[in-house]
Design a protein around this motif. Structure first.
Motif, PDB file in Angstrom:
ATOM      1  N   TYR A  27     -48.101  -7.096 -43.439  1.00  0.00           N
ATOM      2  CA  TYR A  27     -47.658  -5.789 -43.176  1.00  0.00           C
ATOM      3  C   TYR A  27     -48.582  -4.992 -42.361  1.00  0.00           C
ATOM      4  O   TYR A  27     -49.984  -5.217 -42.549  1.00  0.00           O
ATOM      5  N   THR A  28     -48.300  -3.937 -41.704  1.00  0.00           N
ATOM      6  CA  THR A  28     -49.425  -3.098 -40.986  1.00  0.00           C
ATOM      7  C   THR A  28     -48.691  -1.650 -40.841  1.00  0.00           C
ATOM      8  O   THR A  28     -47.732  -1.360 -41.371  1.00  0.00           O
ATOM      9  N   THR A  29     -49.499  -0.994 -40.146  1.00  0.00           N
ATOM     10  CA  THR A  29     -48.959   0.449 -39.782  1.00  0.00           C
ATOM     11  C   THR A  29     -48.650   0.669 -38.552  1.00  0.00           C
ATOM     12  O   THR A  29     -48.985  -0.302 -37.807  1.00  0.00           O
ATOM     13  N   ASP A  86     -44.383 -15.123 -35.120  1.00  0.00           N
ATOM     14  CA  ASP A  86     -43.182 -15.615 -34.688  1.00  0.00           C
ATOM     15  C   ASP A  86     -42.277 -14.496 -34.523  1.00  0.00           C
ATOM     16  O   ASP A  86     -41.488 -14.779 -33.652  1.00  0.00           O
ATOM     17  N   VAL A  87     -42.178 -13.586 -35.408  1.00  0.00           N
ATOM     18  CA  VAL A  87     -41.248 -12.262 -35.343  1.00  0.00           C
ATOM     19  C   VAL A  87     -42.225 -10.922 -35.598  1.00  0.00           C
ATOM     20  O   VAL A  87     -42.804 -10.961 -36.229  1.00  0.00           O
ATOM     21  N   VAL A  88     -41.856 -10.110 -34.539  1.00  0.00           N
ATOM     22  CA  VAL A  88     -42.584  -8.821 -34.427  1.00  0.00           C
ATOM     23  C   VAL A  88     -41.642  -7.693 -34.335  1.00  0.00           C
ATOM     24  O   VAL A  88     -40.924  -7.808 -33.667  1.00  0.00           O
ATOM     25  N   LEU A 127     -44.629  -9.993 -38.548  1.00  0.00           N
ATOM     26  CA  LEU A 127     -45.514  -8.675 -38.400  1.00  0.00           C
ATOM     27  C   LEU A 127     -44.791  -7.491 -38.443  1.00  0.00           C
ATOM     28  O   LEU A 127     -43.859  -7.204 -37.626  1.00  0.00           O
ATOM     29  N   THR A 128     -44.979  -6.575 -39.445  1.00  0.00           N
ATOM     30  CA  THR A 128     -43.846  -5.424 -39.605  1.00  0.00           C
ATOM     31  C   THR A 128     -44.799  -4.224 -39.869  1.00  0.00           C
ATOM     32  O   THR A 128     -45.493  -3.981 -40.889  1.00  0.00           O
ATOM     33  N   PRO A 129     -44.566  -3.149 -39.292  1.00  0.00           N
ATOM     34  CA  PRO A 129     -44.719  -1.741 -39.699  1.00  0.00           C
ATOM     35  C   PRO A 129     -43.870  -1.017 -40.330  1.00  0.00           C
ATOM     36  O   PRO A 129     -44.057   0.133 -40.607  1.00  0.00           O
ATOM     37  N   LEU A 130     -42.801  -1.653 -40.495  1.00  0.00           N
ATOM     38  CA  LEU A 130     -41.630  -0.694 -41.060  1.00  0.00           C
ATOM     39  C   LEU A 130     -41.412  -0.726 -42.514  1.00  0.00           C
ATOM     40  O   LEU A 130     -40.567   0.151 -43.007  1.00  0.00           O
ATOM     41  N   PHE A 131     -42.051  -1.495 -43.200  1.00  0.00           N
ATOM     42  CA  PHE A 131     -41.908  -1.463 -44.504  1.00  0.00           C
ATOM     43  C   PHE A 131     -43.210  -1.199 -45.506  1.00  0.00           C
ATOM     44  O   PHE A 131     -43.849  -1.764 -45.937  1.00  0.00           O
ATOM     45  N   GLU A 132     -43.593   0.076 -45.378  1.00  0.00           N
ATOM     46  CA  GLU A 132     -44.768   0.698 -45.677  1.00  0.00           C
ATOM     47  C   GLU A 132     -44.695   1.030 -47.301  1.00  0.00           C
ATOM     48  O   GLU A 132     -43.483   1.327 -47.842  1.00  0.00           O
ATOM     49  N   THR A 160     -52.694  -7.385 -30.574  1.00  0.00           N
ATOM     50  CA  THR A 160     -53.588  -7.757 -29.564  1.00  0.00           C
ATOM     51  C   THR A 160     -54.574  -8.653 -30.241  1.00  0.00           C
ATOM     52  O   THR A 160     -55.032  -9.730 -29.487  1.00  0.00           O
ATOM     53  N   THR A 161     -55.167  -8.452 -31.289  1.00  0.00           N
ATOM     54  CA  THR A 161     -56.147  -9.531 -32.179  1.00  0.00           C
ATOM     55  C   THR A 161     -55.233 -10.849 -32.450  1.00  0.00           C
ATOM     56  O   THR A 161     -55.992 -11.938 -32.404  1.00  0.00           O
ATOM     57  N   SER A 162     -54.351 -10.823 -32.672  1.00  0.00           N
ATOM     58  CA  SER A 162     -53.599 -11.973 -32.942  1.00  0.00           C
ATOM     59  C   SER A 162     -53.030 -13.045 -31.575  1.00  0.00           C
ATOM     60  O   SER A 162     -53.404 -14.046 -31.579  1.00  0.00           O
TER      61      SER A 162
END
Length: 428
Positions: A79-81, A100-102, A45-50, A90-92
């Motif tokens: 992907y997220t922001t 597994d990795v965030v 889960l990553t917000p870093l590669f928008e 929170t939903t997860s």
């Protein structure tokens, strides 16, 4: 009590979720080793590669390089922001599907580590590369390492050299008294008295982060070292907020003078002479107003009052304590924390690399704001510091705004925020 998704989010539910789902690490130092074969399908889960550029970097370069070293690991990317990251996690958690990795923001490790959502990492990873102590500090909780820093995003003051010269000002302000006086000199109004240029724009970045930078420059703290006691509600915290009210009262700042995300900033437009900025502004200048850099019209400095201080935000990478493929997840965490992954990630965002090893890279040499940040990392301070941070952080901006728009005094707003924070900490 039934913990619905709404009730969880209303409560800014990390604590509620963990309690409701019984979510915890299998816990203990055994998690640090992540024994077992490096194989399996893991999620990131990553917000870093928008955007397409970030996705191309991650899926076209970084993950193939990881795959080459770890052929038996498949990585599924979510992907997220940054704005949606907390809700996503929170939903997860509520669904029992923690990635597994965030990738997490600065200040987020204590809350998630406190609830045993994250697995501790081997401490020797903290010595693998050259880190500033202040960079690693947000990665730790209760003496253990839980994350590796990737990129940093600092808050600095940028200014228009041409407007300073026009006003006969030869050097940036040394303290808040000079900042206030210079702001008055640099502000401009039309014939009706309406501001056409503010001397100082503190409102185009997040108000929480801006106030924290002023708090730190006033030698204040958010919490004590234990994370159990509120410290920002003394004179230093009130004075930090009061300064925003003072520059508005002086008619050298205006809350309506804010830049929209992605649009040229007030500084670029010439609508402000000084502006609180993220170091990523350098990339925006290159893309939107390159003439300002070419003509050397923009400078930057570190905010100072009682002490010089720079807010250090950023993104860290951590492993879930509930991963079924712990060794594979840890391998990805370690890979993302290498200079080879960090440098291109920092370049695509205009961020500060999380390791000092990259100080001599062409990227750092060329980017004046990143170089300024790295040169002043000893002055960096981070937000967070309490396991209740996820609940408190969401209330800071809205509470401070009540003072900025004149609904209450600076002291009343800070006192209110302190009470909210004490209540959140008492529920830990």
């Amino acid at each position: 009590m039934e913990y619905t998704r709404r009730s969880v989010l209303t409560a800014l539910g990390l604590g509620a979720v963990a309690a409701a789902t019984g979510c915890s690490a299998s816990s203990g130092d055994s998690q640090a080793t992540a024994d077992g074969p490096v194989e399996g399908e893991i999620s990131l889960l990553t917000p870093l590669f928008e955007g397409s550029t970030g996705k191309d970097l991650l899926e076209g370069k970084l993950l193939p390089a990881f795959k080459q070293k770890n052929p038996n690991v498949m990585v599924k990317v979510d992907y997220t922001t940054y704005a949606a990251l907390n809700e996503k996690i929170t939903t997860s958690l509520a669904g029992g599907l923690m990635p597994d990795v965030v990738m997490l923001g600065v200040g987020w490790i204590p809350p998630f580590a406190h609830k045993k959502v994250l697995a501790p990492l081997p401490d020797d990873l903290a010595k693998r590369y050259e880190y500033e102590d202040r960079v690693l500090e947000p990665s730790r909780y209760d003496g253990k390492l839980y994350a590796l820093p990737m990129v940093l995003d600092t808050r600095i003051v940028t200014y228009r050299k041409d407007l300073f010269a026009e006003a006969g000002i030869k050097a940036p302000p040394k303290d808040w008294a000079e900042l206030r006086e210079m702001s008055k000199e640099l502000a401009r109004s039309d014939g009706s008295g309406k501001l056409t240029r503010v001397g100082f724009d503190p409102f185009s970045i997040d108000l929480r982060q801006c106030w924290e930078t002023f708090l730190f420059a006033n030698d204040g703290n958010l919490f004590d070292e234990s994370g159990q006691q509120v410290k920002f509600n003394d004179d230093r915290g009130v004075e930090a907020l009061q300064l925003f009210l003072d520059v508005v009262k002086d008619k050298s700042a205006d809350y309506s003078f804010k830049s929209s995300a992605g649009q040229p900033t007030t500084l670029q437009q010439g609508r402000s002479a000084m502006m609180m900025s993220n170091n990523s502004l350098w990339v925006q200048l290159k893309q939107q107003t390159p003439e300002l850099l070419k003509e050397d019209k923009v400078g930057a400095f570190i905010l100072a009052n009682k002490v010089p201080a720079m807010l250090q935000g950023g993104t860290m990478v951590a492993r879930s304590a509930s991963s079924k493929h712990a060794a594979a997840a840890q391998a990805l965490v370690e890979f993302m924390g290498t200079p080879e992954s960090i440098l291109p990630t920092a370049q695509q965002r205009g961020s500060v690399p999380g390791v000092q090893d990259l100080r001599t890279s062409d990227y750092v040499k060329e980017n004046g704001f990143v170089k300024l940040a790295l040169d002043n990392m000893s002055k960096a301070r981070s937000e967070g510091g309490t396991a209740a941070w996820m609940e408190i952080r969401e209330k800071i901006k809205t509470t401070l705004e009540t003072a900025v728009v004149g609904k209450r005094s600076a002291k009343e707003a800070i006192d209110e925020l302190a009470n909210l924070s004490k209540e959140a900490i008492s529920r830990l």
